[in-house]
Design a protein around this motif. Structure first.
Motif, short mmCIF file in Angstrom:
data_model
loop_
_atom_site.label_atom_id
_atom_site.label_comp_id
_atom_site.label_asym_id
_atom_site.label_seq_id
_atom_site.Cartn_x
_atom_site.Cartn_y
_atom_site.Cartn_z
N SER A 50 0.81 -1.22 0.00
CA SER A 50 0.00 0.00 0.00
C SER A 50 0.84 1.27 0.00
N ARG A 51 2.16 1.13 0.04
CA ARG A 51 3.01 2.33 -0.01
C ARG A 51 2.91 2.95 -1.40
N ARG A 52 2.73 4.25 -1.45
CA ARG A 52 2.55 4.96 -2.71
C ARG A 52 3.77 5.84 -2.99
N GLY A 53 4.12 5.91 -4.27
CA GLY A 53 5.23 6.78 -4.65
C GLY A 53 6.55 6.39 -4.02
N ARG A 174 1.61 10.24 0.88
CA ARG A 174 1.93 8.86 0.50
C ARG A 174 1.95 7.86 1.65
N GLY A 175 2.31 8.29 2.86
CA GLY A 175 2.62 7.32 3.90
C GLY A 175 1.49 6.88 4.79
N LYS A 217 -2.53 11.73 -6.77
CA LYS A 217 -1.29 11.98 -7.51
C LYS A 217 -1.06 10.77 -8.43
N LEU A 218 -0.83 11.04 -9.69
CA LEU A 218 -0.67 9.99 -10.70
C LEU A 218 0.65 10.14 -11.43
N GLU A 219 1.25 9.01 -11.75
CA GLU A 219 2.42 9.00 -12.64
C GLU A 219 2.05 8.20 -13.88
N ILE A 322 0.43 7.44 -7.09
CA ILE A 322 1.62 7.62 -6.26
C ILE A 322 1.35 8.45 -5.01
N GLY A 323 0.10 8.82 -4.79
CA GLY A 323 -0.26 9.56 -3.58
C GLY A 323 -1.74 9.87 -3.58
#
Length: 418
Positions: A50-53, A174-175, A217-219, A322-323
């Motif tokens: 589940s960690r993002r970015g 993210r966290g 937040k998207l990459e 990513i977030g």
């Protein structure tokens, strides 16, 4: 007894980006363990998937090795290797009662700190030792407040259970999500989150906050085919062209009647040379809204634009979250309690229950707050004022260190009262 200003300055000198807070988190574990807390950290405190970015492996490893060089305990930091930098501590009070939690973020920002003589960290010789990274959002102060609070409450003279949440990677929102997914908010009856500054002057306290936006937040990555731009351009499939098409259409999305919205493409990069059709391109995008549902719809449309922009130019595309964050709804009962307690603490001169914020930023503590409320608990996000020489995320950002001790006293009184 902890010298909170010295501790804050030590953390300020050694800033670490999200999921690379190895030295900081190791220090937190050491200090809490010495105080008698039950400490959970590493993979036990945060959900891997589940960690993002998450930074690239080489970035994580470089930061890990740097932490070892800077004195991080090898046995503790080994459990955090790979970006598992969350820390959770618990302590049982001397009477039965509710579980009260406090959240503190630990990460810094990718900003080069000012070297001007008027900048106190420069003048006082505690400027960042890591070029291009600095504590420009007061998280060094937040972590120091958390540790000083832990020390004061180590006498166990309170009812119920105390839980302290030291969160990585707040920047980029993210966290917190991954800590919630790991179950670190289960069983919490009361949750207090706080931030220093945010245009609130020293001596002022806001018991709750409003104005936080839902965000995603998207990459996006576009993959095409490279070819010679002069000799055989028709054989190429230009990834930058597809990404540029997406950028223009994302910024052309309509406003919504249902809620305020924001959208931004913050990064667009790709290609390798002027005479080469770009094979790869990368975009980083954010959506925001006052409404969680509207933000989800905005995100859906952005993803659709990326997919169809890639198809137009015969490219493949992938999108990764990513977030993210959701709106915050504070419980006025806790906000009013914070205001009442602050009025009896030297250093606070003005207290208000609600801060109707207009900054329109986002906070991933929102996931923690919602999880507590889903279980029938209550939560709030407080603002402890601090005069600032420059705005948040500025190279000359700094805090008024005189607000640190009153902030600890406020949290201590909340814990003992509840």
């Amino acid at each position: 007894m902890i010298d909170i200003i010295a501790l804050r300055r030590d953390l300020h000198t050694h800033p670490e980006l999200g999921f690379t807070e190895f030295r900081t988190a190791t220090k937190v574990v050491q200090m809490l363990s010495e105080m008698g807390y039950q400490v959970i950290y590493g993979r036990d405190a945060i959900d891997d998937d589940s960690r993002r970015g998450l930074p690239k492996l080489e970035v994580l490893e470089d930061a890990y090795q740097r932490a070892l060089r800077e004195g991080a305990d090898p046995d503790i930091v080994q459990q955090m290797r790979g970006g598992f930098t969350a820390v959770v501590a618990e302590l049982q009070g001397d009477e039965d009662g509710p579980t009260t939690a406090f959240r503190f973020d630990m990460d810094a920002l990718p900003i080069r700190e000012s070297e001007l003589d008027r900048h106190l960290p420069q003048k006082g010789q505690f400027r960042s030792a890591h070029e291009g990274i600095m504590h420009a959002c007061a998280h060094d102060g937040h972590t120091s407040i958390g540790l000083a609070l832990a020390e004061r409450l180590s006498d166990r003279k309170f009812a119920g259970k105390l839980r302290l949440l030291f969160q990585p990677a707040e920047e980029g929102v993210r966290g917190a999500y991954a800590m919630v997914k790991k179950g670190m908010l289960e069983g919490v009856d009361r949750l207090f989150c706080m931030h220093l500054g945010t245009d609130v002057p020293s001596g002022h306290i806001k018991g709750s906050s409003a104005g936080f936006l839902a965000t995603t937040k998207l990459e996006a990555r576009f993959t095409g085919v490279s070819s010679h731009a002069g000799a055989s351009p028709e054989e190429g499939r230009n990834a930058l062209l597809g990404a540029s098409t997406a950028l223009l259409n994302i910024h052309a999305l309509p406003r919504f009647s249902s809620a305020d919205t924001r959208v931004n493409v913050g990064i667009l990069e790709g290609g390798t040379g002027a005479n080469i059709i770009a094979e790869q391109a990368r975009m980083v995008i954010e959506t925001r809204s006052t409404s969680e549902e509207t933000n989800l719809e905005l995100e859906r449309r952005v993803r659709q634009i990326i997919e169809h922009s890639a198809a137009m130019h015969e490219l493949s595309a992938s999108v990764e979250t990513i977030g993210g964050a959701i709106p915050i709804r504070c419980d006025l009962e806790l906000a009013e309690l914070a205001v009442r307690e602050a009025k009896g603490i030297p250093g606070f001169t003005h207290a208000e229950t609600v801060a109707n914020g207009s900054a329109l930023g986002s906070e991933d503590a929102s996931y923690m707050i919602r999880r507590v409320q889903e279980q029938g608990g209550k939560a709030t996000y407080m603002i402890v004022g601090s005069d600032l020489p420059a705005s948040h995320h500025h190279p000359e950002f700094d805090i008024d260190e005189a607000v640190l001790s009153p902030a600890v006293s406020l949290l201590e009184r909340l814990a003992r009262t509840l």
